[in-house]
Design a protein around this motif. Sequence first.
Motif, short mmCIF file in Angstrom:
data_model
loop_
_atom_site.label_atom_id
_atom_site.label_comp_id
_atom_site.label_asym_id
_atom_site.label_seq_id
_atom_site.Cartn_x
_atom_site.Cartn_y
_atom_site.Cartn_z
N VAL A 25 0.86 -1.19 0.00
CA VAL A 25 0.00 0.00 0.00
C VAL A 25 0.89 1.23 0.00
CG1 VAL A 25 -1.68 1.34 1.33
CG2 VAL A 25 -1.91 -1.14 1.17
N GLY A 26 0.69 2.10 -0.98
CA GLY A 26 1.45 3.35 -1.06
C GLY A 26 0.51 4.54 -1.05
N PHE A 27 0.83 5.56 -0.25
CA PHE A 27 -0.04 6.74 -0.15
C PHE A 27 0.80 7.95 0.21
CE2 PHE A 27 0.20 4.61 3.92
CZ PHE A 27 0.35 5.63 4.84
N ASN A 28 0.24 9.13 -0.05
CA ASN A 28 0.96 10.36 0.26
C ASN A 28 0.47 10.94 1.59
OD1 ASN A 28 -1.48 11.59 -0.37
ND2 ASN A 28 -0.84 12.14 -2.45
N LEU A 29 0.96 12.13 1.93
CA LEU A 29 0.69 12.70 3.25
C LEU A 29 -0.78 12.96 3.52
CD1 LEU A 29 3.64 15.21 3.77
CD2 LEU A 29 3.06 13.25 5.21
N ASP A 30 -1.56 13.24 2.47
CA ASP A 30 -2.99 13.48 2.70
C ASP A 30 -3.81 12.20 2.66
OD1 ASP A 30 -3.25 12.87 0.02
OD2 ASP A 30 -4.03 14.82 -0.58
N GLY A 31 -3.13 11.06 2.53
CA GLY A 31 -3.82 9.77 2.58
C GLY A 31 -4.26 9.23 1.23
N ARG A 32 -4.01 9.98 0.15
CA ARG A 32 -4.44 9.49 -1.17
C ARG A 32 -3.60 8.28 -1.57
NH1 ARG A 32 -3.92 10.40 -6.83
NH2 ARG A 32 -2.17 11.83 -6.56
N ILE A 33 -4.28 7.18 -1.86
CA ILE A 33 -3.63 5.92 -2.19
C ILE A 33 -3.34 5.83 -3.68
CG2 ILE A 33 -4.11 3.44 -2.42
CD1 ILE A 33 -5.39 3.49 0.29
N MET A 34 -2.17 5.27 -4.00
CA MET A 34 -1.82 4.92 -5.37
C MET A 34 -2.10 3.43 -5.54
SD MET A 34 -0.76 7.86 -6.26
CE MET A 34 -0.15 9.36 -5.49
N PRO A 35 -3.23 3.05 -6.10
CA PRO A 35 -3.59 1.62 -6.16
C PRO A 35 -2.54 0.78 -6.88
CG PRO A 35 -5.48 3.00 -6.70
CD PRO A 35 -4.29 3.90 -6.67
N TYR A 36 -2.39 -0.43 -6.41
CA TYR A 36 -1.49 -1.40 -7.04
C TYR A 36 -2.29 -2.69 -7.21
CZ TYR A 36 2.67 -4.36 -7.66
OH TYR A 36 3.61 -5.25 -8.13
N GLU A 37 -3.10 -2.72 -8.28
CA GLU A 37 -4.05 -3.81 -8.49
C GLU A 37 -3.39 -5.00 -9.18
OE1 GLU A 37 -8.21 -1.99 -9.47
OE2 GLU A 37 -6.67 -0.61 -10.20
N LYS A 38 -2.33 -5.48 -8.56
CA LYS A 38 -1.56 -6.60 -9.07
C LYS A 38 -2.37 -7.88 -9.03
CE LYS A 38 1.29 -8.65 -6.20
NZ LYS A 38 0.42 -9.77 -5.71
N PRO A 39 -1.92 -8.90 -9.75
CA PRO A 39 -2.57 -10.21 -9.58
C PRO A 39 -2.37 -10.71 -8.16
CG PRO A 39 -0.57 -10.39 -10.91
CD PRO A 39 -0.86 -8.93 -10.76
N LEU A 40 -3.36 -11.41 -7.65
CA LEU A 40 -3.24 -11.98 -6.31
C LEU A 40 -2.42 -13.27 -6.39
CD1 LEU A 40 -6.09 -10.35 -6.45
CD2 LEU A 40 -6.46 -11.42 -4.24
N SER A 41 -1.52 -13.43 -5.46
CA SER A 41 -0.65 -14.59 -5.44
C SER A 41 -1.32 -15.69 -4.61
CB SER A 41 0.71 -14.22 -4.86
OG SER A 41 1.29 -13.16 -5.62
#
Length: 251
Positions: free
Chosen positions: A128-144
């Motif tokens: 999970v990656g996000f910036n200071l205001d909490g906005r997430i950069m989705p990483y919709e990878k395949p599930l392992s």
Amino acid sequence: MTSLDLHGLGVRIHVTVSGSRVDELTDALRTAWSRCLVPRGSEIDASPLTVALEADEDLAARLQRFTQDVTQTAIQAQRGRLFMFHAGAVTDPRTGAALAYVAPGGTGKTTLSGVLGRTHGYVTDETVGFNLDGRIMPYEKPLSIRPPDFTGVKIETSPDELGLARVHPDARLRRFVLIRRDESVTTPTVEPLGVLDAIVQLTSESSSLSSLGTPLHSLAAFLDARPPTLLVTYAEAESALDVLVEALEET
């Protein structure tokens, strides 16, 4: 030789595909990474990757290694830019509020993502990656996914194939849950953590946290402005589903 671009965690990764089974590998990549083939805007370019599949190689094993390569490449590109944690996450389909469940590997994050993602937008099962205001950069990878006859190779499975809900277009992190497995627990337990205790436990599952400016101060301020981080202990991931949904949706 063919190529494709993957988009996730706020980056674009150009991938060159080659080898004697290039068509088979390209089709498999496009299927597994279906949610990451479309740009999201405001992305940065990560280091390019190459991947090949030869006649004597196992496709599933190659796809598993490739997923690890993509994750590490994306994390490296966002080093010093985002808060990043080893976590799965889903979003409330109405509001975009996101719950990140943080834990080491083998704790059930993928299982939780696969089940919660049927009704809540799938963000990731890995980072999970996000910036200071909490906005997430989705990483919709395949599930392992571990197959029933698991011998060390997981099956990289598209969230589309699993029927998972789409991530909300404005995903913002609402709270963290630290998840722990304990086979002796019959009913999931929930323990709210103070900010300092939460920081101590979260930092052990972070990526490149020290590369951010004033990371601990910034993380403390972020946590202090949100509902308390919870420590949820359970024996099986499925038993904690109601607890996690309540943690996300409670007002």
